[in-house]
Design a protein around this motif. Structure first.
Motif, short mmCIF file in Angstrom:
data_model
loop_
_atom_site.label_atom_id
_atom_site.label_comp_id
_atom_site.label_asym_id
_atom_site.label_seq_id
_atom_site.Cartn_x
_atom_site.Cartn_y
_atom_site.Cartn_z
N UNK A 2 115.00 -29.87 -6.91
CA UNK A 2 114.91 -30.07 -5.45
C UNK A 2 114.07 -31.30 -5.15
N UNK A 3 112.94 -31.44 -5.84
CA UNK A 3 112.06 -32.58 -5.61
C UNK A 3 112.67 -33.87 -6.18
N UNK A 4 113.29 -33.76 -7.37
CA UNK A 4 113.85 -34.95 -8.02
C UNK A 4 114.97 -35.57 -7.21
N UNK A 5 115.85 -34.72 -6.67
CA UNK A 5 116.94 -35.24 -5.86
C UNK A 5 116.49 -35.50 -4.42
N UNK A 6 115.50 -34.72 -3.97
CA UNK A 6 115.01 -34.92 -2.62
C UNK A 6 114.31 -36.26 -2.43
N UNK A 7 113.57 -36.70 -3.46
CA UNK A 7 112.84 -37.96 -3.33
C UNK A 7 113.79 -39.14 -3.19
N UNK A 8 115.01 -39.00 -3.73
CA UNK A 8 115.99 -40.07 -3.63
C UNK A 8 116.39 -40.29 -2.17
N UNK A 9 116.33 -39.22 -1.38
CA UNK A 9 116.69 -39.35 0.04
C UNK A 9 115.53 -39.93 0.86
N UNK A 10 114.35 -39.91 0.30
CA UNK A 10 113.18 -40.40 1.03
C UNK A 10 112.85 -41.84 0.66
N UNK A 11 112.93 -42.14 -0.65
CA UNK A 11 112.55 -43.46 -1.15
C UNK A 11 113.77 -44.24 -1.63
N UNK A 12 113.66 -45.55 -1.74
CA UNK A 12 114.72 -46.34 -2.38
C UNK A 12 114.90 -45.91 -3.83
N UNK A 13 116.08 -46.18 -4.37
CA UNK A 13 116.41 -45.71 -5.72
C UNK A 13 115.43 -46.19 -6.78
N UNK A 14 115.07 -47.46 -6.72
CA UNK A 14 114.20 -48.02 -7.76
C UNK A 14 112.83 -47.35 -7.76
N UNK A 15 112.24 -47.20 -6.58
CA UNK A 15 110.93 -46.59 -6.48
C UNK A 15 110.95 -45.13 -6.91
N UNK A 16 112.00 -44.40 -6.49
CA UNK A 16 112.13 -42.99 -6.90
C UNK A 16 112.28 -42.88 -8.41
N UNK A 17 113.02 -43.80 -9.01
CA UNK A 17 113.23 -43.77 -10.46
C UNK A 17 111.94 -44.07 -11.21
N UNK A 18 111.19 -45.06 -10.74
CA UNK A 18 109.94 -45.42 -11.41
C UNK A 18 108.95 -44.25 -11.40
N UNK A 19 108.82 -43.58 -10.27
CA UNK A 19 107.89 -42.46 -10.19
C UNK A 19 108.28 -41.35 -11.17
N UNK A 20 109.57 -41.22 -11.44
CA UNK A 20 110.01 -40.22 -12.42
C UNK A 20 109.53 -40.52 -13.82
N UNK A 21 109.23 -41.79 -14.09
CA UNK A 21 108.76 -42.17 -15.42
C UNK A 21 107.31 -41.76 -15.67
N UNK A 22 106.65 -41.17 -14.68
CA UNK A 22 105.28 -40.70 -14.90
C UNK A 22 105.25 -39.32 -15.56
N UNK A 23 106.41 -38.72 -15.78
CA UNK A 23 106.46 -37.39 -16.39
C UNK A 23 105.73 -37.29 -17.72
N UNK A 24 105.87 -38.28 -18.63
CA UNK A 24 105.14 -38.17 -19.90
C UNK A 24 103.62 -38.05 -19.72
N UNK A 25 103.08 -38.66 -18.67
CA UNK A 25 101.64 -38.53 -18.44
C UNK A 25 101.26 -37.09 -18.09
N UNK A 26 102.06 -36.47 -17.24
CA UNK A 26 101.81 -35.07 -16.92
C UNK A 26 102.05 -34.18 -18.14
N UNK A 27 102.98 -34.58 -18.99
CA UNK A 27 103.24 -33.80 -20.20
C UNK A 27 102.02 -33.80 -21.12
N UNK A 28 101.33 -34.93 -21.19
CA UNK A 28 100.10 -35.00 -21.99
C UNK A 28 99.07 -34.02 -21.45
N UNK A 29 98.90 -34.05 -20.13
CA UNK A 29 97.91 -33.15 -19.51
C UNK A 29 98.28 -31.69 -19.72
N UNK A 30 99.57 -31.36 -19.54
CA UNK A 30 100.01 -29.97 -19.70
C UNK A 30 99.93 -29.51 -21.15
#
Length: 313
Positions: A86-114
């Motif tokens: 819901x959030x992954x597809x929802x952000x595409x409707x809020x932000x431009x494609x490039x910005x939404x895609x870049x923010x998705x690349x932060x997942x590995x950082x959260x994976x380290x924390x988790x």
């Protein structure tokens, strides 16, 4: 699942997955412009994989492959994955494609924390440094005070990345006893009825163009997952994961061609920082895994290596 070493085929499949995912996100954005609600879009996104997998297994007489002894774990995974989608597809409707895609690349950082908090993994200076580096990249892209990215869109994008990392923990756990096909099926089959309620409440009548976009989302999402999963059959995660970042190029190109949007300077500066941080984490994880040479080959990939391409979308 037996691994066959065909690196070029693995790279080609991974590249195809990035194209399909990018096209799917374009269609999601277009459905928003077309007045189609997000719950309905998500409902059809989940119905197609569930029906396709069930039909394929039934045609082969292999429906018994869907048997599981962990139904409640699948339910938990579907709840977390559904929220992430819901959030992954929802952000595409809020932000431009490039910005939404870049923010998705932060997942590995959260994976380290988790992985440190939930799996009690020891995280060293390299990975913590990469996490801090990634956060700097997010701050650069957000450009505080410049109103380049709306705060709500930034929050949704970061939330999507966090949920992607969280769902990867669940998938890694399920992967110890379930095959990928089973995990994907139950994710779609469990979440589709819940999303169906939202579709009934928010849905509306569509013209031919609307239905074509809905069908396109389901098909591109399905084949993207197939291509992504198949790439791991012919190559290691550490070898194919770099291709995932090509999706930023597709997102930028499609955003320019279809929506007439080019990322601002802050995105061009922040994106390489985030991607570099992600690759540093993956490199470090893979290096540590190789040092633990006593582990079985199919376990030689860490949670962080798997998180770069989420299956929540």
């Amino acid at each position: 699942m037996q691994t066959i070493d065909r690196p070029m085929l693995a790279l080609a499949l991974r590249l195809a997955a990035t194209v399909l995912f990018s096209v799917m996100l374009v269609l999601v954005k277009l459905t928003g412009d077309h007045g189609i609600s997000l719950p309905e879009t998500l409902f059809w996104r989940q119905v197609f994989p569930a029906l396709a997998i069930l039909a394929w297994l039934a045609s082969r007489g292999d429906v018994n492959r869907l048997k599981t002894r962990r139904p409640w774990i699948h339910v938990r995974r579907a709840l977390i994955g559904g929220t992430g989608m819901f959030l992954t597809l929802g952000v595409v409707r809020i932000l431009p494609l490039a910005e939404a895609t870049v923010l998705g690349f932060t997942s590995p950082m959260f994976a380290v924390i988790l992985s440190a908090l939930m799996l009690n993994e020891r995280v060293g200076i390299w990975r913590w440094g990469a996490v801090m580096m990634g956060l700097v990249g997010v701050v650069v892209i957000a450009a505080p005070g410049a109103t380049v990215i709306p705060p709500f869109g930034l929050a949704v994008g970061i939330g999507a990345a966090f949920m992607t990392a969280l769902v990867t923990v669940q998938v890694r756990d399920l992967g110890r006893t379930e095959e990928p096909l089973t995990v994907v099926f139950y994710f779609s089959a469990i979440s589709a009825p819940v999303l169906g309620i939202g579709a009934l409440l928010t849905g509306s009548r569509h013209d031919l163009a609307g239905w074509l976009m809905i069908v396109g989302i389901g098909l591109t999402g399905l084949f993207a997952q197939i291509a992504m999963t198949s790439s791991l059959r012919y190559g290691k995660v550490a070898s194919v994961i770099v291709v995932d970042y090509v999706q930023l190029a597709w997102a930028t190109l499609l955003g320019w061609l279809i929506f007439d949007h080019l990322p601002p300077a802050s995105t061009w500066v922040g994106a390489p920082i985030i991607i570099g941080a992600s690759l540093l984490i993956v490199w470090r994880e893979h290096t540590l895994a190789r040092r633990r040479g006593s582990r079985a080959p199919h376990e030689d990939e860490s949670i962080v290596e798997h998180v770069a391409r989420p299956d929540v979308a």
